[in-house]
Design a protein around this motif. Sequence first.
Motif, PDB file in Angstrom:
ATOM      1  N   LYS A 239     -11.352 157.760  46.476  1.00  7.76           N
ATOM      2  CA  LYS A 239     -11.692 156.449  45.912  1.00  7.76           C
ATOM      3  C   LYS A 239     -12.329 156.583  44.530  1.00  7.76           C
ATOM      4  O   LYS A 239     -11.968 155.871  43.592  1.00  7.76           O
ATOM      5  N   SER A 240     -13.264 157.496  44.411  1.00  8.35           N
ATOM      6  CA  SER A 240     -13.937 157.698  43.119  1.00  8.35           C
ATOM      7  C   SER A 240     -12.940 158.113  42.050  1.00  8.35           C
ATOM      8  O   SER A 240     -12.989 157.639  40.908  1.00  8.35           O
ATOM      9  N   ARG A 241     -12.030 158.999  42.411  1.00  9.62           N
ATOM     10  CA  ARG A 241     -11.043 159.483  41.433  1.00  9.62           C
ATOM     11  C   ARG A 241     -10.080 158.367  41.013  1.00  9.62           C
ATOM     12  O   ARG A 241      -9.708 158.273  39.844  1.00  9.62           O
ATOM     13  N   LEU A 242      -9.700 157.539  41.954  1.00  8.06           N
ATOM     14  CA  LEU A 242      -8.799 156.434  41.624  1.00  8.06           C
ATOM     15  C   LEU A 242      -9.498 155.405  40.725  1.00  8.06           C
ATOM     16  O   LEU A 242      -8.894 154.881  39.783  1.00  8.06           O
ATOM     17  N   GLN A 243     -10.759 155.111  41.013  1.00  8.86           N
ATOM     18  CA  GLN A 243     -11.472 154.108  40.224  1.00  8.86           C
ATOM     19  C   GLN A 243     -11.847 154.623  38.838  1.00  8.86           C
ATOM     20  O   GLN A 243     -12.004 153.841  37.903  1.00  8.86           O
ATOM     21  N   ALA A 244     -11.980 155.944  38.704  1.00 13.47           N
ATOM     22  CA  ALA A 244     -12.293 156.523  37.394  1.00 13.47           C
ATOM     23  C   ALA A 244     -11.035 156.844  36.595  1.00 13.47           C
ATOM     24  O   ALA A 244     -11.123 157.126  35.395  1.00 13.47           O
ATOM     25  N   ASP A 245      -9.889 156.775  37.231  1.00 14.95           N
ATOM     26  CA  ASP A 245      -8.629 157.170  36.586  1.00 14.95           C
ATOM     27  C   ASP A 245      -8.321 156.279  35.381  1.00 14.95           C
ATOM     28  O   ASP A 245      -8.380 155.050  35.470  1.00 14.95           O
ATOM     29  N   GLY A 246      -8.022 156.901  34.264  1.00 13.70           N
ATOM     30  CA  GLY A 246      -7.702 156.156  33.055  1.00 13.70           C
ATOM     31  C   GLY A 246      -8.889 155.859  32.173  1.00 13.70           C
ATOM     32  O   GLY A 246      -8.724 155.337  31.066  1.00 13.70           O
ATOM     33  N   LEU A 247     -10.097 156.194  32.629  1.00  9.62           N
ATOM     34  CA  LEU A 247     -11.288 155.925  31.817  1.00  9.62           C
ATOM     35  C   LEU A 247     -11.282 156.784  30.552  1.00  9.62           C
ATOM     36  O   LEU A 247     -11.669 156.337  29.478  1.00  9.62           O
ATOM     37  N   ARG A 248     -10.824 158.018  30.705  1.00 10.27           N
ATOM     38  CA  ARG A 248     -10.715 158.933  29.562  1.00 10.27           C
ATOM     39  C   ARG A 248      -9.294 159.479  29.525  1.00 10.27           C
ATOM     40  O   ARG A 248      -8.960 160.439  30.205  1.00 10.27           O
ATOM     41  N   GLY A 249      -8.477 158.844  28.745  1.00 10.79           N
ATOM     42  CA  GLY A 249      -7.085 159.280  28.656  1.00 10.79           C
ATOM     43  C   GLY A 249      -6.162 158.455  29.525  1.00 10.79           C
ATOM     44  O   GLY A 249      -6.561 157.448  30.122  1.00 10.79           O
ATOM     45  N   ALA A 250      -4.917 158.905  29.627  1.00  7.18           N
ATOM     46  CA  ALA A 250      -3.897 158.181  30.391  1.00  7.18           C
ATOM     47  C   ALA A 250      -4.143 158.324  31.893  1.00  7.18           C
ATOM     48  O   ALA A 250      -4.661 159.354  32.351  1.00  7.18           O
ATOM     49  N   PRO A 251      -3.783 157.306  32.693  1.00  2.59           N
ATOM     50  CA  PRO A 251      -3.915 157.405  34.156  1.00  2.59           C
ATOM     51  C   PRO A 251      -3.097 158.567  34.707  1.00  2.59           C
ATOM     52  O   PRO A 251      -1.997 158.851  34.232  1.00  2.59           O
ATOM     53  N   ARG A 252      -3.633 159.218  35.740  1.00  2.00           N
ATOM     54  CA  ARG A 252      -2.982 160.395  36.326  1.00  2.00           C
ATOM     55  C   ARG A 252      -2.350 160.110  37.685  1.00  2.00           C
ATOM     56  O   ARG A 252      -1.398 160.756  38.081  1.00  2.00           O
ATOM     57  N   TYR A 253      -2.926 159.171  38.436  1.00  2.00           N
ATOM     58  CA  TYR A 253      -2.530 158.997  39.828  1.00  2.00           C
ATOM     59  C   TYR A 253      -1.735 157.708  40.049  1.00  2.00           C
ATOM     60  O   TYR A 253      -2.056 156.670  39.495  1.00  2.00           O
TER      61      TYR A 253
END
Length: 331
Positions: A239-253
């Motif tokens: 959950k943490s990784r999904l909510q932080a995804d895209g904060l710095r750079g392009a989304p990964r997941y």
Amino acid sequence: MHWAHSRYMSPTWSSLPHCPTRWFPRHSGHKSFLSPGVAGVLVGHPFDTVKVRLQVQSMEKPQYRGTLHCFQSIIRQESVLGLYKGLGSPLMGLTFINALVFGVQGNTLRALGRDSPLNQFLAGAAAGAIQCVICCPMELAKTRLQLQDAGPARTYRGSLDCLAQIYRQEGLRGVNRGMASTLLRETPSFGVYFLAYDVLTRALGCEPEDRLLVPKLLLAGGTSGILSWLSTYPVDVVKSRLQADGLRGAPRYRGILDCVRQSYRAEGWRVFTRGLASTLLRAFPVNAATFATVTVVLTYARGEEARPEGDALPAAPAAPAGPALAQPSSL
């Protein structure tokens, strides 16, 4: 669910097995629910900040070597205030989550008609699922604020500004990012907490007149919080990784399963325990702060109400069939 959390719920004496609700002051509900909840958030939030940073950091360029090093680095680089980034979000959601969880858990337990371990789990799970409506956006804003750079480079000015920016850029779907993983975390973990708390308070014989009541409550609440976190911790990492995804750079997941696959492929199974030490360290301090505050608030509130009445309290009635229990923050 947890004291956690998220999990910023506030246990109360009236929630205990065999503890008559008439001992709970009629006019002190807002004080007894809010004050201990705030205390729990204030004590636990630094641990949560460390947990989130450890969960989402890249192992290609790791910034922190562990829990203690993360604490030291944040204080050195951002001062103690860095540990309290995103604090406004759980504080804003605290009252609404309390109201939802207590209401849903109590009504579900009554609807099920019988106070049993299974029904305690089901009522807790129902409460955990419903409160995700508030919990998910709240934790999204909290996570983003905890991870953003300090100073002029910061992206968000606060929790509401964070959610407003996300809504403008991604719409309602963006504000509810991580909802599925939040549901997968909160539903079973709230069930485990309510079940464990009920079993432990009964086993320990938590009675209002017991001089060891507070230590017993601390033990029951802390142990229940730890069991609750352990039951779904890997989901919290996702959950943490999904909510932080895209904060710095392009989304990964692309979603939950893709996040699990990529994380496991890159870092192995240990990635799903990242930040666990900080989380478990938080469980007991949060419960300690919460119950200590409950003691003071209820003592003061009872004294306030007793003075104008001037009479002794009547004998306690028989124990209620279905006690309404409380989830720890987040504890």
